[in-house]
Write a protein that holds these residues in place. Structure first.
Motif, PDB file in Angstrom:
ATOM      1  N   VAL A 269       0.864  -1.175   0.000  1.00 31.94           N
ATOM      2  CA  VAL A 269       0.000   0.000   0.000  1.00 31.94           C
ATOM      3  C   VAL A 269       0.904   1.230   0.000  1.00 31.94           C
ATOM      4  N   GLY A 270       0.714   2.121  -0.958  1.00 31.56           N
ATOM      5  CA  GLY A 270       1.511   3.333  -1.042  1.00 31.56           C
ATOM      6  C   GLY A 270       0.880   4.463  -0.244  1.00 31.56           C
ATOM      7  N   LEU A 271       1.572   4.923   0.791  1.00 32.05           N
ATOM      8  CA  LEU A 271       1.040   6.003   1.620  1.00 32.05           C
ATOM      9  C   LEU A 271       1.342   7.381   1.031  1.00 32.05           C
ATOM     10  N   GLY A 272       2.456   7.516   0.334  1.00 32.96           N
ATOM     11  CA  GLY A 272       2.833   8.814  -0.207  1.00 32.96           C
ATOM     12  C   GLY A 272       4.296   8.833  -0.588  1.00 32.96           C
ATOM     13  N   TYR A 273       4.797  10.028  -0.837  1.00 33.90           N
ATOM     14  CA  TYR A 273       6.143  10.200  -1.370  1.00 33.90           C
ATOM     15  C   TYR A 273       7.047  10.974  -0.411  1.00 33.90           C
ATOM     16  N   ILE A 274       8.357  10.762  -0.564  1.00 31.72           N
ATOM     17  CA  ILE A 274       9.371  11.575   0.099  1.00 31.72           C
ATOM     18  C   ILE A 274      10.324  12.058  -0.990  1.00 31.72           C
ATOM     19  N   ILE A 275      10.408  13.363  -1.160  1.00 29.54           N
ATOM     20  CA  ILE A 275      11.260  13.924  -2.211  1.00 29.54           C
ATOM     21  C   ILE A 275      12.682  14.096  -1.676  1.00 29.54           C
ATOM     22  N   ALA A 276      13.619  13.382  -2.294  1.00 23.16           N
ATOM     23  CA  ALA A 276      15.002  13.395  -1.809  1.00 23.16           C
ATOM     24  C   ALA A 276      15.793  14.585  -2.321  1.00 23.16           C
ATOM     25  N   GLY A 277      15.249  15.319  -3.239  1.00 24.30           N
ATOM     26  CA  GLY A 277      15.988  16.448  -3.789  1.00 24.30           C
ATOM     27  C   GLY A 277      16.195  16.283  -5.271  1.00 24.30           C
ATOM     28  N   MET A 278      16.857  17.237  -5.855  1.00 18.62           N
ATOM     29  CA  MET A 278      17.135  17.201  -7.278  1.00 18.62           C
ATOM     30  C   MET A 278      18.440  16.442  -7.525  1.00 18.62           C
ATOM     31  N   ARG A 279      18.557  15.884  -8.728  1.00 14.51           N
ATOM     32  CA  ARG A 279      19.753  15.134  -9.101  1.00 14.51           C
ATOM     33  C   ARG A 279      20.787  16.067  -9.721  1.00 14.51           C
ATOM     34  N   HIS A 280      22.027  15.852  -9.335  1.00 15.94           N
ATOM     35  CA  HIS A 280      23.155  16.626  -9.847  1.00 15.94           C
ATOM     36  C   HIS A 280      24.303  15.661 -10.134  1.00 15.94           C
ATOM     37  N   LEU A 281      25.450  16.207 -10.486  1.00 24.75           N
ATOM     38  CA  LEU A 281      26.622  15.380 -10.780  1.00 24.75           C
ATOM     39  C   LEU A 281      27.779  15.784  -9.873  1.00 24.75           C
ATOM     40  N   ILE A 282      28.371  14.804  -9.209  1.00 25.37           N
ATOM     41  CA  ILE A 282      29.615  15.024  -8.463  1.00 25.37           C
ATOM     42  C   ILE A 282      30.684  14.241  -9.212  1.00 25.37           C
ATOM     43  N   SER A 283      31.825  14.855  -9.458  1.00 24.89           N
ATOM     44  CA  SER A 283      32.775  14.232 -10.386  1.00 24.89           C
ATOM     45  C   SER A 283      34.224  14.444  -9.971  1.00 24.89           C
ATOM     46  N   VAL A 284      35.068  13.564 -10.469  1.00 28.41           N
ATOM     47  CA  VAL A 284      36.515  13.655 -10.213  1.00 28.41           C
ATOM     48  C   VAL A 284      37.100  14.836 -10.982  1.00 28.41           C
ATOM     49  N   ALA A 285      36.739  14.956 -12.253  1.00 28.91           N
ATOM     50  CA  ALA A 285      37.171  16.088 -13.077  1.00 28.91           C
ATOM     51  C   ALA A 285      35.967  17.002 -13.317  1.00 28.91           C
ATOM     52  N   PRO A 286      36.172  18.279 -13.522  1.00 28.83           N
ATOM     53  CA  PRO A 286      35.043  19.193 -13.729  1.00 28.83           C
ATOM     54  C   PRO A 286      34.178  18.796 -14.925  1.00 28.83           C
ATOM     55  N   VAL A 287      32.850  18.956 -14.743  1.00 29.98           N
ATOM     56  CA  VAL A 287      31.891  18.753 -15.833  1.00 29.98           C
ATOM     57  C   VAL A 287      31.241  20.105 -16.098  1.00 29.98           C
ATOM     58  N   ASN A 288      31.668  20.768 -17.172  1.00 30.07           N
ATOM     59  CA  ASN A 288      31.173  22.106 -17.484  1.00 30.07           C
ATOM     60  C   ASN A 288      29.915  22.080 -18.342  1.00 30.07           C
ATOM     61  N   SER A 289      29.673  20.944 -18.970  1.00 30.62           N
ATOM     62  CA  SER A 289      28.435  20.723 -19.720  1.00 30.62           C
ATOM     63  C   SER A 289      28.273  19.221 -19.864  1.00 30.62           C
ATOM     64  N   LEU A 290      27.073  18.783 -20.252  1.00 37.23           N
ATOM     65  CA  LEU A 290      26.869  17.341 -20.391  1.00 37.23           C
ATOM     66  C   LEU A 290      27.684  16.761 -21.535  1.00 37.23           C
ATOM     67  N   ALA A 291      28.206  17.619 -22.400  1.00 39.55           N
ATOM     68  CA  ALA A 291      29.107  17.128 -23.451  1.00 39.55           C
ATOM     69  C   ALA A 291      30.391  16.563 -22.854  1.00 39.55           C
ATOM     70  N   ASP A 292      30.734  17.005 -21.647  1.00 41.74           N
ATOM     71  CA  ASP A 292      31.967  16.548 -21.000  1.00 41.74           C
ATOM     72  C   ASP A 292      31.874  15.125 -20.447  1.00 41.74           C
ATOM     73  N   ILE A 293      30.674  14.556 -20.415  1.00 40.17           N
ATOM     74  CA  ILE A 293      30.540  13.224 -19.817  1.00 40.17           C
ATOM     75  C   ILE A 293      30.654  12.108 -20.853  1.00 40.17           C
ATOM     76  N   GLU A 294      30.888  12.457 -22.096  1.00 41.53           N
ATOM     77  CA  GLU A 294      31.002  11.435 -23.138  1.00 41.53           C
ATOM     78  C   GLU A 294      32.089  10.423 -22.771  1.00 41.53           C
TER      79      GLU A 294
END
Length: 330
Positions: free
Chosen positions: A142-167
């Protein structure tokens, strides 16, 4: 002597009648178990603790819930199975895991749909969001409701300045198809790893990047291994408070209504708490000298639209959810 005896018997009888409700309450109380997959400081666990405390108080001790954080009772598959069999009473299970059992929950992970915790929190009260919860009964829960954990982001070893950097980079992604499809569409290599293994994997170069909420970044101190944070807001990440249907069906309607009401109060508290915690977490990372980069949703809109269209077209309830969210945001 007879008068004294009768008076004494009446006193005993009166005392027993007066204490009978307390005795019955004590006898009927049971310790229930609630499992979460995350550390005690994470919002999934914090809302669980508030729910447990408030339910105990408002039921006058008849419902006593013990919270077991960080997967101490098992990982998501084990928790789901224990809920189905009635071995476990309550669990917070990520909606991402439950998409493997109920496809409509993929609506929560449409990329670029939400801008903030508050935005996602408002969506928990939509009719389509509640309809997704209703479908949990088919899974023995039975689903009582939701808990919002927050928004998703990226933590990385090298800087990610745009999603093009994750290729060609190895991104720790939640193990569900929509997450894999999202990162593959960005030409990354999605990798599934349990939470305790993330930090060592960053240290040993088995991972380059982690798709994560700020609660986990701070709780697990992932910035020590990956000192670059890219704020993307690409998805939100709700958990679902689930109850064993086996146990639930044994409760009377009044208690079921009480449990629902108390969780709704905790659910709304959790949205406000997480919005505040999100700001505090970000400040913690600023103070830790983490390199913080912001990426706009417009920069990945084309890839996001491709994923959104696929899932909206695949499920009528997802389409309803999307339309209701967009209408709410106007």
């Amino acid at each position: 002597m007879k008068w004294v005896t009768n008076k004494w018997l009446r006193y005993i009888a009166t005392s027993m009648i007066a204490t009978l409700p307390l005795m019955m309450s004590t006898a009927s109380a049971e310790t229930l178990r609630l499992s979460t997959p995350v550390p005690p400081s994470h919002i999934f666990s914090k809302v669980s603790e508030k729910f447990a405390e408030d339910l105990k108080a408002q039921s006058e001790g008849r419902f006593d819930i013990k919270v077991f954080p960080f997967g101490r009772l098992g990982r998501d598959p084990e928790n789901a199975q224990m809920l189905q069999t009635g071995v476990l009473n309550f669990a917070v299970i990520p909606a991402g895991f439950m998409t493997n059992r109920e496809s409509s929950l993929n609506g929560w992970f449409l990329p670029g749909l939400f801008d903030s915790v508050e935005d996602a929190g408002q969506a928990t009260q939509l009719p389509s969001a509640k309809a997704m919860l209703d479908k949990m009964e088919g899974q023995g829960m039975v689903g009582l409701g939701y808990i919002i954990a927050g928004m998703r982001h990226l933590i990385s070893v090298a800087p990610v300045n745009s999603l093009a950097d994750i290729e060609n980079k190895k991104v720790r992604a939640f193990p569900a198809p929509i997450f894999n499809e999202w990162w593959l569409s960005n030409k990354a290599a999605p990798t599934a790893l349990p939470l305790p293994e993330i930090a060592p994997a960053l240290t040993t170069n088995l991972l380059d990047i982690v798709d994560v909420d700020l609660d986990l970044v701070v709780a697990l101190e992932l910035y020590q291994q990956a000192p670059n944070l890219t704020l993307t807001n690409h998805m939100t990440f709700p958990g679902i408070m689930l109850v064993s249907k086996n146990w639930w069906d044994k409760q009377n309607p009044e208690d079921q209504a009480l449990i629902r009401r108390v969780f709704t109060e905790a659910e709304l508290w959790g949205i406000e708490e997480q919005a505040k915690t999100e700001r505090e977490n970000l400040q913690t990372l600023v103070d830790a000298k983490v390199n913080i980069i912001e990426v706009s949703a417009a920069s990945y809109e084309q890839e996001a639209e491709t994923i959104r269209s696929k899932y909206i077209d695949s499920d009528e309830l997802i389409a309803d959810f999307y339309d209701q969210v967009r209408a709410q945001q106007q």
